[in-house]
Design an enzyme around this catalytic site. Structure first.
Site, PDB file in Angstrom:
ATOM      1  N   GLY A 163       5.424  72.821  64.023  1.00 41.72           N
ATOM      2  CA  GLY A 163       6.460  72.534  65.008  1.00 41.72           C
ATOM      3  C   GLY A 163       7.821  72.770  64.384  1.00 41.72           C
ATOM      4  N   CYS A 164       8.770  71.933  64.720  1.00 40.80           N
ATOM      5  CA  CYS A 164      10.144  72.073  64.250  1.00 40.80           C
ATOM      6  C   CYS A 164      10.214  72.136  62.727  1.00 40.80           C
ATOM      7  CB  CYS A 164      10.958  70.885  64.747  1.00 40.80           C
ATOM      8  SG  CYS A 164      12.593  70.784  64.043  1.00 40.80           S
ATOM      9  N   PHE A 165      10.776  73.227  62.210  1.00 42.23           N
ATOM     10  CA  PHE A 165      10.824  73.346  60.757  1.00 42.23           C
ATOM     11  C   PHE A 165      11.822  72.387  60.128  1.00 42.23           C
ATOM     12  CE2 PHE A 165      12.990  77.780  61.466  1.00 42.23           C
ATOM     13  CZ  PHE A 165      14.134  77.204  62.008  1.00 42.23           C
ATOM     14  N   TRP A 166      12.779  71.869  60.907  1.00 44.86           N
ATOM     15  CA  TRP A 166      13.681  70.847  60.348  1.00 44.86           C
ATOM     16  C   TRP A 166      12.871  69.633  59.911  1.00 44.86           C
ATOM     17  CZ3 TRP A 166      17.329  70.410  65.171  1.00 44.86           C
ATOM     18  CH2 TRP A 166      18.091  71.583  65.309  1.00 44.86           C
ATOM     19  N   TYR A 179      17.339  63.971  67.417  1.00 42.68           N
ATOM     20  CA  TYR A 179      16.349  64.946  67.886  1.00 42.68           C
ATOM     21  C   TYR A 179      14.939  64.441  67.610  1.00 42.68           C
ATOM     22  CZ  TYR A 179      12.979  68.635  67.285  1.00 42.68           C
ATOM     23  OH  TYR A 179      11.813  69.346  67.311  1.00 42.68           O
TER      24      TYR A 179
END
Length: 196
Positions: A35-38, A180
């Protein structure tokens, strides 16, 4: 005094010429999509033995993809992280154990609030890593509290670094990052999938 300085400099030159060069520590890499790489970058940093975590893109057909290319869902890439680690301090099996706890491996349509192929979870492996990853996936499947294992294990491909503004996002934008993460429901869903 001048003579002492010259002698000292000569001694240093001799020692430098005969002293063995310090070898850089051996490193290995692992590539994970979740999912979100952050979030993946944030959660993999700080693991003892991890030297560097980089956000990027892998698994697609387009050379040098941009964030826009990847999230358009036309390039075939996954948002991913490349983890560089010291194998003398950390083994690949432990990184996999950590990875499973960071994703919902039962969801192959994306992760949490991020939907689409670029957000699917996957483990990208070398031939040597494949049997370790397959065994780890089977063990993780037994620990799931809900759903069935859907995360794929795929051959490692070219890894392209994400744009600078995506790298170290959680460190540079703490408030936005945590807003987020909370709004996306990542941690709440992980508790459902893995417990505790």
């Amino acid at each position: 005094m001048r003579r002492l300085i010259v002698l000292f400099a000569a001694a240093l030159a001799v020692l430098g010429a005969t002293a063995p060069a310090l070898a850089a520590p051996k490193t290995e890499t692992a590539v994970f999509a979740g999912g979100c790489f952050w979030c993946m970058e944030h959660d993999m940093q700080g693991v003892p033995g991890v030297l560097k975590v980089e956000s990027g893109y892998t698994g697609g057909h387009l050379k040098n993809p941009t964030y826009r290319d990847v999230t358009s869902e036309t390039s075939g890439h996954y948002e991913a992280v490349r983890v560089t680690y010291d194998p003398a301090k950390l083994d690949y099996g432990f990184l996999l154990y950590r990875y499973w706890k960071l994703v919902d491996p039962t969801d192959d349509g994306g992760q949490f609030c991020d939907r689409g192929p670029s957000y699917r979870p996957a483990v990208f492996v070398t031939p040597a890593q494949r049997p370790i990853a397959e065994k780890s996936r089977a063990e993780a499947a037994k620990r799931l509290r809900t759903g069935t294992m859907k995360t794929q294990i795929l051959p490692v491909q070219t890894f392209y670094l994400a744009e600078e503004y995506h790298r170290d996002y959680a460190k540079r934008n703490k408030l936005k990052y945590f807003a987020y993460r909370t709004g996306c429901g990542r941690d709440a869903r992980l508790k459902q999938v893995w417990g505790g």
